[in-house]
Scaffold this motif. Structure first.
Motif, PDB file in Angstrom:
ATOM      1  N   ASP A 127      -6.031   2.699   6.744  1.00 10.64           N
ATOM      2  CA  ASP A 127      -7.023   1.866   7.428  1.00 10.64           C
ATOM      3  C   ASP A 127      -8.235   1.598   6.541  1.00 10.64           C
ATOM      4  O   ASP A 127      -8.790   0.484   6.552  1.00 10.64           O
ATOM      5  N   ALA A 128      -8.630   2.609   5.766  1.00 12.72           N
ATOM      6  CA  ALA A 128      -9.767   2.423   4.855  1.00 12.72           C
ATOM      7  C   ALA A 128      -9.420   1.414   3.763  1.00 12.72           C
ATOM      8  O   ALA A 128     -10.233   0.540   3.419  1.00 12.72           O
ATOM      9  N   ALA A 129      -8.201   1.521   3.231  1.00 13.27           N
ATOM     10  CA  ALA A 129      -7.760   0.589   2.185  1.00 13.27           C
ATOM     11  C   ALA A 129      -7.657  -0.827   2.737  1.00 13.27           C
ATOM     12  O   ALA A 129      -8.066  -1.800   2.090  1.00 13.27           O
ATOM     13  N   LEU A 166       0.145  12.817   8.956  1.00 10.27           N
ATOM     14  CA  LEU A 166       0.298  11.433   9.405  1.00 10.27           C
ATOM     15  C   LEU A 166      -1.066  10.809   9.696  1.00 10.27           C
ATOM     16  O   LEU A 166      -1.338   9.675   9.285  1.00 10.27           O
ATOM     17  N   SER A 167      -1.925  11.543  10.369  1.00  7.53           N
ATOM     18  CA  SER A 167      -3.261  11.034  10.687  1.00  7.53           C
ATOM     19  C   SER A 167      -4.060  10.767   9.419  1.00  7.53           C
ATOM     20  O   SER A 167      -4.780   9.763   9.315  1.00  7.53           O
ATOM     21  N   ASP A 168      -3.930  11.667   8.441  1.00  2.67           N
ATOM     22  CA  ASP A 168      -4.652  11.501   7.179  1.00  2.67           C
ATOM     23  C   ASP A 168      -4.180  10.243   6.449  1.00  2.67           C
ATOM     24  O   ASP A 168      -5.000   9.465   5.945  1.00  2.67           O
ATOM     25  N   ALA A 169      -2.863  10.041   6.402  1.00  6.37           N
ATOM     26  CA  ALA A 169      -2.319   8.848   5.745  1.00  6.37           C
ATOM     27  C   ALA A 169      -2.767   7.589   6.478  1.00  6.37           C
ATOM     28  O   ALA A 169      -3.087   6.569   5.842  1.00  6.37           O
ATOM     29  N   ASP A 226     -11.064  -2.381   3.133  1.00  9.35           N
ATOM     30  CA  ASP A 226     -11.591  -2.805   1.838  1.00  9.35           C
ATOM     31  C   ASP A 226     -10.949  -4.125   1.412  1.00  9.35           C
ATOM     32  O   ASP A 226     -11.630  -5.036   0.925  1.00  9.35           O
ATOM     33  N   LEU A 227      -9.630  -4.222   1.611  1.00 10.22           N
ATOM     34  CA  LEU A 227      -8.918  -5.451   1.248  1.00 10.22           C
ATOM     35  C   LEU A 227      -9.378  -6.626   2.104  1.00 10.22           C
ATOM     36  O   LEU A 227      -9.543  -7.742   1.608  1.00 10.22           O
ATOM     37  N   GLU A 228      -9.578  -6.372   3.380  1.00 11.91           N
ATOM     38  CA  GLU A 228     -10.033  -7.439   4.278  1.00 11.91           C
ATOM     39  C   GLU A 228     -11.421  -7.933   3.889  1.00 11.91           C
ATOM     40  O   GLU A 228     -11.712  -9.132   3.979  1.00 11.91           O
ATOM     41  N   LEU A 283       0.844  -1.200   0.000  1.00 17.05           N
ATOM     42  CA  LEU A 283       0.000   0.000   0.000  1.00 17.05           C
ATOM     43  C   LEU A 283       0.881   1.253   0.000  1.00 17.05           C
ATOM     44  O   LEU A 283       1.796   1.367   0.822  1.00 17.05           O
ATOM     45  N   PRO A 284       0.634   2.198  -0.902  1.00 20.75           N
ATOM     46  CA  PRO A 284       1.445   3.419  -0.916  1.00 20.75           C
ATOM     47  C   PRO A 284       1.349   4.187   0.396  1.00 20.75           C
ATOM     48  O   PRO A 284       2.283   4.883   0.785  1.00 20.75           O
ATOM     49  N   GLU A 285       0.221   4.011   1.092  1.00 21.17           N
ATOM     50  CA  GLU A 285       0.060   4.706   2.371  1.00 21.17           C
ATOM     51  C   GLU A 285       1.066   4.222   3.417  1.00 21.17           C
ATOM     52  O   GLU A 285       1.411   4.965   4.338  1.00 21.17           O
TER      53      GLU A 285
END
Length: 245
Positions: free
Chosen positions: A153-155, A145-148, A158-160, A31-33
């Motif tokens: 966490d959202a990505a 940092l919080s935004d990333a 979705d993957l989970e 993940l790029p994040e």
């Protein structure tokens, strides 16, 4: 090993699910994040260090200012006592001269101390502005940092979700295959990454290598229910009308 051709063809559906699961696992690792968060954490640490540095400088200046003010107060008090003595008229002539000299010295000392205090106050004002700027920069870095982290966490969520669905699909699909065929498929997949692929236009769909004349002859001679494997990558080659045999 033998298996019904229709069952072999269903291996392609299983391989597609496994490919998607592998893609999910790869995506989770890359993940790029994740890299963004690592860089953001480094920046936050740097901004925290910068803030600590200027706060330490400000603290040192506060102590210097307090010390300077204390010394000025002491000089002022001594000068005030000297003036009271001068005004009292109760001192001898020799003492008068010494007292006047001391008072003049105290006045000069007070002036010098006040000039130094003014310089300290100006430096403190500049450093205090640096502290405010450092706090703003740290807040910005922490927000980034919080935004990333939120996007990561959202990505991951979705993957989970995708992984859970496809894992359930796989569990249901594997009941359709005889144990020996599934064991062979899983063994090849574990070592090579792809357990089964379509033989299309005389080319293995797993390694993308075109079969040579000898290998192609063996495949043509194999019975429809014979499980054939690519000599290059070991993947089970599923034969259909697209195989070019």
């Amino acid at each position: 090993m033998k298996a019904d051709p229709a069952v072999q063809r269903r291996l392609l559906d299983l391989a597609q699910v496994d490919t998607e699961l592998a893609r999910v696992a790869h995506r989770r690792r890359t993940l790029p994040e994740i890299a963004e968060i690592a860089e953001a954490e480094k920046l936050v640490r740097a901004k925290q260090d910068a803030l600590t540095t200027v706060q330490t400088t400000l603290g040192d200046l506060d102590r210097d200012v307090k010390r300077q003010e204390t010394e000025i107060d002491q000089v002022r008090a001594r000068a005030a006592r000297d003036r009271e003595l001068l005004q009292s008229g109760k001192i001898a002539a020799k003492q008068l001269t010494d007292l006047e000299h001391e008072l003049a010295t105290l006045v000069r000392r007070q002036s010098a101390l006040e000039d130094d205090l003014l310089e300290l106050m100006e430096r403190r004002e500049a450093v205090e502005a640096d502290v405010q700027h450092a706090r703003v920069e740290l807040d910005k870095a922490q927000e980034a940092l919080s935004d990333a982290a939120r996007r990561r966490d959202a990505a991951l969520a979705d993957l989970e979700s995708t992984e859970a669905k496809r894992t359930a699909d796989r569990k249901l699909m594997t009941t359709q295959f005889p144990e020996p065929l599934l064991a062979l498929y899983d063994r090849v997949r574990a070592h090579k990454g792809t357990g089964a692929a379509l033989l299309q236009s005389r080319r293995c769909g797993a390694c993308r290598i075109e079969l040579d004349r000898s290998a192609l002859g063996k495949v043509k001679e194999a019975a429809a229910d014979e499980v054939v494997q690519c000599e290059e990558c070991g993947a089970i080659m599923v034969r259909t009308a697209e195989s070019g045999l």
